[in-house]
Design a protein around this motif. Structure first.
Motif, mmCIF file in Angstrom:
data_model
loop_
_atom_site.group_PDB
_atom_site.id
_atom_site.type_symbol
_atom_site.label_atom_id
_atom_site.label_comp_id
_atom_site.label_asym_id
_atom_site.label_seq_id
_atom_site.Cartn_x
_atom_site.Cartn_y
_atom_site.Cartn_z
ATOM 1 N N PRO A 125 0.733 -1.118 -0.023
ATOM 2 C CA PRO A 125 0.092 0.176 0.038
ATOM 3 C C PRO A 125 0.854 1.227 -0.021
ATOM 4 O O PRO A 125 1.972 1.401 0.586
ATOM 5 N N ASP A 126 0.117 2.433 -0.563
ATOM 6 C CA ASP A 126 1.065 3.395 -0.776
ATOM 7 C C ASP A 126 1.427 4.402 0.586
ATOM 8 O O ASP A 126 2.097 5.210 0.843
ATOM 9 N N ASP A 127 0.894 3.924 1.918
ATOM 10 C CA ASP A 127 0.902 4.449 3.040
ATOM 11 C C ASP A 127 2.324 4.062 3.384
ATOM 12 O O ASP A 127 2.721 3.121 3.964
ATOM 13 N N ASP A 128 3.390 4.874 2.940
ATOM 14 C CA ASP A 128 4.515 4.576 3.532
ATOM 15 C C ASP A 128 5.224 5.306 4.628
ATOM 16 O O ASP A 128 6.226 5.030 4.960
ATOM 17 N N GLY A 129 4.293 5.981 5.426
ATOM 18 C CA GLY A 129 4.643 6.371 6.725
ATOM 19 C C GLY A 129 5.133 7.761 6.653
ATOM 20 O O GLY A 129 5.452 8.513 7.712
ATOM 21 N N TRP A 130 5.371 8.527 5.688
ATOM 22 C CA TRP A 130 5.852 9.844 5.399
ATOM 23 C C TRP A 130 4.804 10.834 5.994
ATOM 24 O O TRP A 130 3.602 11.013 5.520
ATOM 25 N N THR A 131 5.135 11.579 6.967
ATOM 26 C CA THR A 131 4.363 12.771 7.482
ATOM 27 C C THR A 131 5.331 13.989 7.777
ATOM 28 O O THR A 131 6.735 13.569 7.628
ATOM 29 N N GLU A 132 4.906 14.927 7.922
ATOM 30 C CA GLU A 132 5.914 16.279 7.985
ATOM 31 C C GLU A 132 6.702 15.843 9.203
ATOM 32 O O GLU A 132 7.891 16.062 9.074
ATOM 33 N N ASP A 133 6.455 15.233 10.153
ATOM 34 C CA ASP A 133 7.421 15.017 11.506
ATOM 35 C C ASP A 133 7.842 13.585 11.403
ATOM 36 O O ASP A 133 8.500 12.957 12.626
ATOM 37 N N ALA A 134 7.936 12.912 10.343
ATOM 38 C CA ALA A 134 8.128 11.625 10.270
ATOM 39 C C ALA A 134 9.745 11.276 10.541
ATOM 40 O O ALA A 134 10.556 11.958 10.311
ATOM 41 N N ASP A 135 10.128 10.295 11.266
ATOM 42 C CA ASP A 135 11.520 9.804 11.472
ATOM 43 C C ASP A 135 11.850 9.075 10.093
ATOM 44 O O ASP A 135 11.328 7.699 10.019
ATOM 45 N N PRO A 136 12.816 9.435 9.164
ATOM 46 C CA PRO A 136 13.356 8.907 8.067
ATOM 47 C C PRO A 136 13.654 7.186 8.321
ATOM 48 O O PRO A 136 13.319 6.507 7.582
ATOM 49 N N GLU A 137 14.360 7.136 9.548
ATOM 50 C CA GLU A 137 14.564 5.526 9.838
ATOM 51 C C GLU A 137 13.116 5.007 10.196
ATOM 52 O O GLU A 137 13.318 3.800 9.686
ATOM 53 N N SER A 138 12.340 5.249 10.825
ATOM 54 C CA SER A 138 11.340 4.498 10.964
ATOM 55 C C SER A 138 10.489 4.267 9.663
ATOM 56 O O SER A 138 10.074 2.973 9.453
ATOM 57 N N VAL A 139 10.342 5.128 8.908
ATOM 58 C CA VAL A 139 9.519 5.003 7.698
ATOM 59 C C VAL A 139 10.538 3.910 6.806
ATOM 60 O O VAL A 139 9.831 3.186 6.267
ATOM 61 N N ALA A 140 11.756 4.105 6.614
ATOM 62 C CA ALA A 140 12.681 3.229 5.849
ATOM 63 C C ALA A 140 12.582 1.654 6.349
ATOM 64 O O ALA A 140 12.252 1.006 5.648
ATOM 65 N N ARG A 141 12.384 1.537 7.765
ATOM 66 C CA ARG A 141 12.128 0.146 8.236
ATOM 67 C C ARG A 141 11.001 -0.270 7.797
ATOM 68 O O ARG A 141 10.687 -1.450 7.462
ATOM 69 N N LYS A 142 9.757 0.567 7.756
ATOM 70 C CA LYS A 142 8.646 0.184 7.454
ATOM 71 C C LYS A 142 8.521 -0.483 6.152
ATOM 72 O O LYS A 142 7.923 -1.248 5.892
ATOM 73 N N ILE A 143 9.197 0.347 5.250
ATOM 74 C CA ILE A 143 9.153 0.360 3.786
ATOM 75 C C ILE A 143 9.908 -1.416 3.783
ATOM 76 O O ILE A 143 9.460 -2.035 2.943
ATOM 77 N N LEU A 144 10.907 -1.250 4.151
ATOM 78 C CA LEU A 144 11.710 -2.691 3.969
ATOM 79 C C LEU A 144 10.974 -3.813 4.656
ATOM 80 O O LEU A 144 11.054 -4.980 3.936
ATOM 81 N N LEU A 145 10.464 -3.636 5.725
ATOM 82 C CA LEU A 145 9.484 -4.728 6.228
ATOM 83 C C LEU A 145 8.513 -5.168 5.318
ATOM 84 O O LEU A 145 7.995 -6.422 5.191
ATOM 85 N N ASP A 146 7.727 -4.115 4.932
ATOM 86 C CA ASP A 146 6.814 -4.218 3.828
ATOM 87 C C ASP A 146 7.179 -4.982 2.851
ATOM 88 O O ASP A 146 6.514 -6.171 2.180
ATOM 89 N N GLN A 147 8.310 -4.491 2.149
ATOM 90 C CA GLN A 147 8.685 -5.228 0.905
ATOM 91 C C GLN A 147 9.224 -6.621 1.295
ATOM 92 O O GLN A 147 8.782 -7.393 0.485
ATOM 93 N N LEU A 148 9.994 -6.863 2.327
ATOM 94 C CA LEU A 148 10.304 -8.210 2.589
ATOM 95 C C LEU A 148 9.012 -9.221 2.928
ATOM 96 O O LEU A 148 9.173 -10.397 2.915
ATOM 97 N N SER A 149 8.008 -8.598 3.601
ATOM 98 C CA SER A 149 6.807 -9.383 3.715
ATOM 99 C C SER A 149 6.356 -9.970 2.788
ATOM 100 O O SER A 149 5.430 -10.954 2.628
#
Length: 176
Positions: free
Chosen positions: A7-31
């Motif tokens: 899903p396109d909800d990659d977690g990016w918001t104004e105050d999002a932590d880039p590392e948290s967002v990247a971790r979520k993207i990686l885990l989503d991709q690997l799942s």
């Protein structure tokens, strides 16, 4: 939804932590399925993850075994041989496209048994021959060799397998 895209909800918001967002993207991709490191790097870059954050996380994911190009290549080769009947040459091209290092691809492809590769070629030819019953032998041979070439088989192996299988087919039809 395609199995390639989460899903396109990659977690990016104004105050999002880039590392948290990247971790979520990686885990989503690997799942969804195993991926090469380069595929994951590309995905993170498209999602605007800073390169230093991407590199740090990918290194960590490799350390813990979540990203392993050799295991990915082995699984890819096994799956593509089974599902598509691809030969080492075609598999090498696909692995290169996936970003697997040439040394890793060579090591994994060296494990492919030439006997299994020939058996796969024979299986492909036999399957295709069923739909070519009325064709001239030269036309059938040309089409079969072309099919094997597109799947990465060497010309020598392709011609040998096709000649052998056409000979066996001729023996079967004469015995009827």
């Amino acid at each position: 939804m395609r199995d390639e895209e989460p899903p396109d909800d990659d977690g990016w918001t104004e105050d999002a932590d880039p590392e948290s967002v990247a971790r979520k993207i990686l885990l989503d991709q690997l799942s969804i399925k195993a991926r090469s490191r380069r595929e994951l790097e590309d995905r993170l870059a498209r999602r605007r993850v800073p390169p230093e954050v991407a590199a740090r996380l990918l290194d960590r994911f490799e350390e813990v075994g979540l990203v392993d190009d050799e295991a990915f290549a082995r699984a890819w080769v096994e799956g593509r041989q089974r599902s598509r009947g691809l030969a080492r040459t075609a598999l090498a091209v696909e692995l290169r496209r996936k970003g697997v290092a040439d040394e890793t691809a060579k090591a994994v492809l060296a494990e492919v048994d030439p006997g299994e590769e020939e058996a796969a070629a024979r299986g492909l030819v036999r399957k295709k021959l069923r739909s070519m019953r009325g064709l001239d032998e030269q036309v059938a041979a040309r089409r079969l060799v072309g099919m094997l070439a597109r799947k990465g088989y060497s010309p020598g192996l392709a011609y040998a397998v096709v000649r052998s299988e056409l000979g066996a087919e001729a023996q079967c039809t004469m015995g009827e």
